[in-house]
Design a protein around this motif. Sequence first.
Motif, mmCIF file in Angstrom:
data_model
loop_
_atom_site.group_PDB
_atom_site.id
_atom_site.type_symbol
_atom_site.label_atom_id
_atom_site.label_comp_id
_atom_site.label_asym_id
_atom_site.label_seq_id
_atom_site.Cartn_x
_atom_site.Cartn_y
_atom_site.Cartn_z
ATOM 1 N N SER A 315 37.038 -85.157 -19.425
ATOM 2 C CA SER A 315 35.742 -85.324 -20.086
ATOM 3 C C SER A 315 34.760 -86.060 -19.178
ATOM 4 O O SER A 315 35.128 -87.045 -18.528
ATOM 5 C CB SER A 315 35.933 -86.126 -21.370
ATOM 6 N N LEU A 317 32.756 -87.953 -20.220
ATOM 7 C CA LEU A 317 32.598 -89.285 -20.825
ATOM 8 C C LEU A 317 33.577 -90.301 -20.243
ATOM 9 O O LEU A 317 33.424 -91.498 -20.446
ATOM 10 C CB LEU A 317 32.831 -89.192 -22.345
ATOM 11 N N VAL A 335 25.039 -79.375 -20.397
ATOM 12 C CA VAL A 335 25.797 -79.988 -21.494
ATOM 13 C C VAL A 335 26.034 -79.016 -22.661
ATOM 14 O O VAL A 335 25.267 -78.078 -22.855
ATOM 15 C CB VAL A 335 25.052 -81.250 -21.995
ATOM 16 N N ILE A 368 26.992 -88.001 -22.868
ATOM 17 C CA ILE A 368 27.387 -87.402 -21.584
ATOM 18 C C ILE A 368 26.362 -87.762 -20.507
ATOM 19 O O ILE A 368 26.720 -88.165 -19.389
ATOM 20 C CB ILE A 368 27.555 -85.868 -21.715
HETATM 21 C C1 LIG Z 1 27.020 -74.680 -21.640
HETATM 22 S S1 LIG Z 1 28.709 -74.680 -21.240
HETATM 23 C C2 LIG Z 1 28.646 -74.738 -19.482
HETATM 24 C C3 LIG Z 1 28.297 -73.423 -18.827
HETATM 25 C C4 LIG Z 1 28.501 -73.457 -17.323
HETATM 26 N N1 LIG Z 1 27.803 -74.544 -16.693
HETATM 27 C C5 LIG Z 1 28.095 -72.159 -16.644
HETATM 28 O O1 LIG Z 1 27.007 -72.052 -16.102
HETATM 29 O O2 LIG Z 1 28.907 -71.229 -16.649
HETATM 30 C C6 LIG Z 1 29.178 -76.305 -21.644
HETATM 31 C C7 LIG Z 1 30.576 -76.696 -21.207
HETATM 32 O O3 LIG Z 1 30.723 -78.087 -21.466
HETATM 33 C C8 LIG Z 1 32.078 -78.340 -21.705
HETATM 34 N N2 LIG Z 1 32.188 -79.682 -22.306
HETATM 35 C C9 LIG Z 1 32.022 -80.051 -23.597
HETATM 36 N N3 LIG Z 1 32.196 -81.383 -23.735
HETATM 37 C C10 LIG Z 1 32.450 -81.861 -22.487
HETATM 38 C C11 LIG Z 1 32.741 -83.154 -21.969
HETATM 39 N N4 LIG Z 1 32.789 -84.226 -22.761
HETATM 40 N N5 LIG Z 1 32.993 -83.278 -20.656
HETATM 41 C C12 LIG Z 1 32.969 -82.190 -19.830
HETATM 42 N N6 LIG Z 1 32.725 -80.942 -20.277
HETATM 43 C C13 LIG Z 1 32.468 -80.778 -21.582
HETATM 44 C C14 LIG Z 1 32.495 -77.173 -22.574
HETATM 45 O O4 LIG Z 1 33.898 -77.001 -22.544
HETATM 46 C C15 LIG Z 1 31.712 -76.022 -21.956
HETATM 47 O O5 LIG Z 1 32.525 -75.323 -21.042
#
Ligand SMILES: C[S@@+](CC[C@H](N)C(=O)[O-])C[C@H]1O[C@@H](n2cnc3c(N)ncnc32)[C@H](O)[C@@H]1O
Length: 442
Positions: A315, A317, A335, A368
């Motif tokens: 994460s 976070l 995000v 985040i």
């Molecule tokens: C909008 S998508 C990202 C799309 C990607 N950047 C792309 O262009 O293909 C958001 C991503 O954030 C991840 N996510 C959600 N909470 C998160 C966290 N606390 N830390 C890291 N990643 C997280 C989700 O699993 C998801 O894959």
Amino acid sequence: MNQVSPTLSQSLLAAARAIAAVENGQSLTETLSETPADLRPSAQALAFYAMRHWGEAIAIRRLLVQREPSSPVVGALIGLSLLLLDVAMQEDRNKLDSMAPVYTPHALVDQSVQATQLQRALINYKGLVNAVLRRFQRECAQIHAAIANDPEARWNHPMWWIRALQKAYPDQWQQLLQTANLHPPLTLRVNVSVTSREMVQDAFNQAGILATPFGDAGLVLQEPRPITSLPGYDQGWWSVQDAGAQLAAPLLGLKPGMRVLDACAAPGGKTAHMLELADVELTALDVDSKRLERVQSNLERLKLMRSGVRLVAESALRSHLWWDGVAFDAVLADVPCTASGIVRRHPDIRWLRRPQDIAQTAKLQRSILDSLWSVVAPGGKLLLVTCSIFPEEGEMQAQAFLQRHAQAQRLPAPGQLLPMQADDTNPAGRDGFFYALFVRRP
Ligand SMILES: C[S@@+](CC[C@H](N)C(=O)[O-])C[C@H]1O[C@@H](n2cnc3c(N)ncnc32)[C@H](O)[C@@H]1O
């Protein structure tokens, strides 16, 4: 081996199961991936059509079915068949959605009734499905008159979503809702680290595929096609990416050797784009290890899985678990969001979301962003991206971030981009995105 095409009744039942799963909170793409391969293309076409017209389906069904059937699949089958029967009875083809599946009314009623006979638990609903569809055939005009002033039926979005857009975009909400129900083109981003746009375009031309350039590295196809059949898929010449998403990586001004963090990376569309633009040291982070596997396979196909690239399932976070203490020159914070800007491509999203999701995702985004700000080097940049058009996940989020972080200075970036359908001046159109770029004052 000869493949036998599925019957319409089989496709209807498979689509109804997928729609019922969406009504139960599962994404359409996920549920369709569980549909048997032979049924998937036809079920997908029917379910996608239904999601773009589901407000109307619910309104008509409500008038015709007094007591909701206890089986959600039957409820979904009735809604889907009503929509298709409406299409079947439309005499003026110009009034139809270009992707509307057209059958004869007789075949449709017959096959919808047959669909109930394909599953033991649905057998007893044969009479109900038959009666509802036949009544709609008789009373179609009155029923349309009765739902004419129902906004959910008119715009095919839930009421809370319509109100949220009316509030945020008093002059544009109708256009936004209309655009959300249109069909997006297939857009590609050429992998300029292995080829050039001209070479890809030539290869497409030779295969009889018309593609128009847009932006720095984009190509938009005149007609959608199965992507694995396009020249250069296995060679990693290009990726599928919306025009709005192609703006992210260039905004960071990447130079060889920079330390870059892609904090919410999966499935890796923007990760790959950054690696295509410069030979950077990149950490791709995602909390979802399954989704992170897709980053790996995408980077491998694109020949970008080189040294200096690190994938971490964690994460954003919990930076103490993945950060080595050396600050990053550039951080991409794509995000998690409600995805309200990409409903053209994912028409189920509007039915999956709940009103409280906006505040909940905005809160997670805020946490985040704060966590990521602490890993940005002095003089380094943080790019906030969401594929949303709700201001709570866009401009309001960016303003609040500036309030909390005195060292953050805002740099030029597109801000709120609203979804647009392609036209003569803009051949690719785009989905809705929000971009805000911050630099940490040294
Ligand atoms: C909008 S998508 C990202 C799309 C990607 N950047 C792309 O262009 O293909 C958001 C991503 O954030 C991840 N996510 C959600 N909470 C998160 C966290 N606390 N830390 C890291 N990643 C997280 C989700 O699993 C998801 O894959």
